[in-house]
Design a protein around this motif. Structure first.
Motif, PDB file in Angstrom:
ATOM      1  N   PRO A 233      40.097   6.856  24.113  1.00  0.00           N
ATOM      2  CA  PRO A 233      39.006   7.656  24.727  1.00  0.00           C
ATOM      3  C   PRO A 233      37.771   6.916  24.488  1.00  0.00           C
ATOM      4  O   PRO A 233      37.073   6.795  23.427  1.00  0.00           O
ATOM      5  N   PHE A 234      37.476   6.175  25.466  1.00  0.00           N
ATOM      6  CA  PHE A 234      36.455   5.231  25.472  1.00  0.00           C
ATOM      7  C   PHE A 234      35.726   5.438  26.964  1.00  0.00           C
ATOM      8  O   PHE A 234      36.265   5.674  27.889  1.00  0.00           O
ATOM      9  N   VAL A 235      34.275   5.342  26.802  1.00  0.00           N
ATOM     10  CA  VAL A 235      33.516   5.012  28.161  1.00  0.00           C
ATOM     11  C   VAL A 235      32.729   3.665  28.110  1.00  0.00           C
ATOM     12  O   VAL A 235      32.183   3.517  26.977  1.00  0.00           O
ATOM     13  N   LEU A 236      32.732   3.238  29.013  1.00  0.00           N
ATOM     14  CA  LEU A 236      32.005   2.020  28.977  1.00  0.00           C
ATOM     15  C   LEU A 236      30.807   2.007  30.297  1.00  0.00           C
ATOM     16  O   LEU A 236      31.205   2.324  31.649  1.00  0.00           O
ATOM     17  N   ILE A 237      29.575   2.091  29.886  1.00  0.00           N
ATOM     18  CA  ILE A 237      28.551   2.222  31.000  1.00  0.00           C
ATOM     19  C   ILE A 237      28.043   0.749  31.284  1.00  0.00           C
ATOM     20  O   ILE A 237      27.434  -0.076  30.414  1.00  0.00           O
TER      21      ILE A 237
END
Ligand code: TPP
Length: 395
Positions: A233-237
């Motif tokens: 559950p990971f978001v990379l911007i």
């Protein structure tokens, strides 16, 4: 004797680089000439301008609904955007007054990314891993300006209790983890936090950032690949602000876009106008919701332009003025103002009141930070070697 043998050039290797090996021409000189033609700074700049022109956003923020935002959400995002702009303006002033310990890395022109993304997370549940330029994310995730100023002034009430006067600030109560200076290293750590939370049965998402320059580091690929395999559950911007210090993106990566990498990891990739705070929120919220619902990681590329130097000691001379002028017209703050005016969510009179109140609040927070004591040497070991220190102590 042994050394004499070692340093003697190998005849075979020497013959390989003789000019005759390429039809009599010196291929090294030829390659050098070609390189000079290929990468003089003017050609580089021209290519850069063409590449970025294709990603230049519209002048005004399109009037439509953004995700699940309601009137209060639009206004709060504007307040936060104004807050970070003013917080940083005052930070620069304090820096010039010699009141700051260490460097100041501003997000002027790119603030909408940190604000929109920080606001998309669930406070008390999710994990935020901000980078050096994401001061706005601390604020949007619930941090007080007072804490940030105390940190930059090296005061005892800063998140690191005055042990660091810079951007490396964690706040475990807010679930903010301070940046790791070595670019890219934060990504595997944030992926680990995402997986760790899931193992603990918590429905938390971890979100972190990387610059266009940092996206070339090995940890970016290793971290994202593992996040994909583990369905973390990971978001990379990726904050594509077009320069890694003085290196333009044309000299940084060959693909048209950084999110072109997402299919290679088997994860969704989204590109967003990084100067539209509402669109950044919408894109991040969708990615955060997907991650929370078991949909795995997302790579987001937010396109923007850094309007200040790499830090306040850098005068930005290497950026073409024409590029800055184009992006100045797309400054996220007036764009958001016009949107709110047009939709009627925040008319001029109410906006001016909100701004005045925000400025007052910042001044009070700075005063509080200035009253905060410098750290005492009595508790120097505390926090630095906390766990081992406690274990080893026998008295
Ligand atoms: C591995 C590594 N190399 C170099 C540096 C020094 N450094 C710090 S920030 C920076 C520029 C990074 O550019 P980018 O990733 O595009 O982020 P931006 O600062 O533009 O937001 C550099 C070179 C570092 N911290 N870590």
């Amino acid at each position: 004797m042994a050394t004499a043998t070692k340093t003697k050039p190998a005849p075979a290797a020497a013959s390989r680089i003789k000019p005759e090996s390429n039809g009599g021409t010196d291929w090294r000189a030829e390659v050098l000439e070609q390189e000079k033609k290929r990468v003089p700074s003017l050609v580089l700049q021209q290519q850069h301008l063409e590449k970025m022109d294709s990603l230049l956003p519209e002048l005004d923020i399109p009037v439509r609904e953004y995700g699940d935002l309601k009137r209060d959400g639009y206004v709060e995002l504007y307040r936060l955007l104004f807050l970070i702009r003013e917080v940083e303006a005052r930070l620069t002033r304090l820096y010039r007054q010699g009141k700051i310990v260490g460097g100041v890395y501003l997000s002027k022109g790119t603030e909408a990314i940190a604000i929109g993304s920080g606001f998309s997370l669930k406070r008390g549940t999710d994990w935020l891993f901000p980078m050096h330029r994401d001061l706005g994310a601390h604020l949007a995730f619930g941090q007080r300006p007072f804490k940030l100023y105390a940190q930059y002034m090296g005061r005892a009430e800063g998140p690191t209790k005055g042990r660091d006067g810079n951007t490396h600030m964690s706040d475990r109560h807010l679930q903010i983890i301070g940046m790791i200076s070595h670019l890219g290293s934060m990504i595997p750590v944030a992926v680990g936090a995402a997986i760790g939370s899931r193992l603990q049965g918590k429905n938390a998402v971890a979100l972190t950032y990387i610059g266009d320059g940092g996206a070339s580091i090995g940890d970016f690929h290793e971290g994202l690949n593992y996040a994909a395999v583990a369905n973390a559950p990971f978001v990379l911007i990726v904050e594509n602000n077009q320069y890694a210090y003085s290196t333009p993106i044309i000299a940084q990566y060959g693909a048209a876009r950084i999110i072109d990498r997402a299919p290679g990891y088997g994860i969704p990739g989204e590109i967003v106008d990084g100067n539209n705070v509402f669109a950044v929120y919408e894109t991040c919220k969708a990615a955060v919701d997907r991650a929370r619902n078991g949909g795995g990681p997302t790579l987001i590329e937010a396109v923007t332009m850094r309007m200040r130097g790499h830090s306040e000691h850098d005068d930005h001379f290497y950026v073409p003025k024409e590029l800055l002028a184009k992006w100045a017209e797309r400054d996220p703050l007036p764009r958001a103002q016009r949107f709110l005016e047009e939709t009627g969510y925040l008319k001029e009179k109410a906006r001016l009141e909100l701004e005045a109140k925000t400025v007052e609040y910042i001044e009070a927070e700075i005063a509080l930070a200035e009253q905060s004591p410098v750290p005492s040497t009595d508790d120097l070991e505390e926090s630095a070697f906390y766990s081992t220190h406690k274990k080893w102590r026998t008295d």
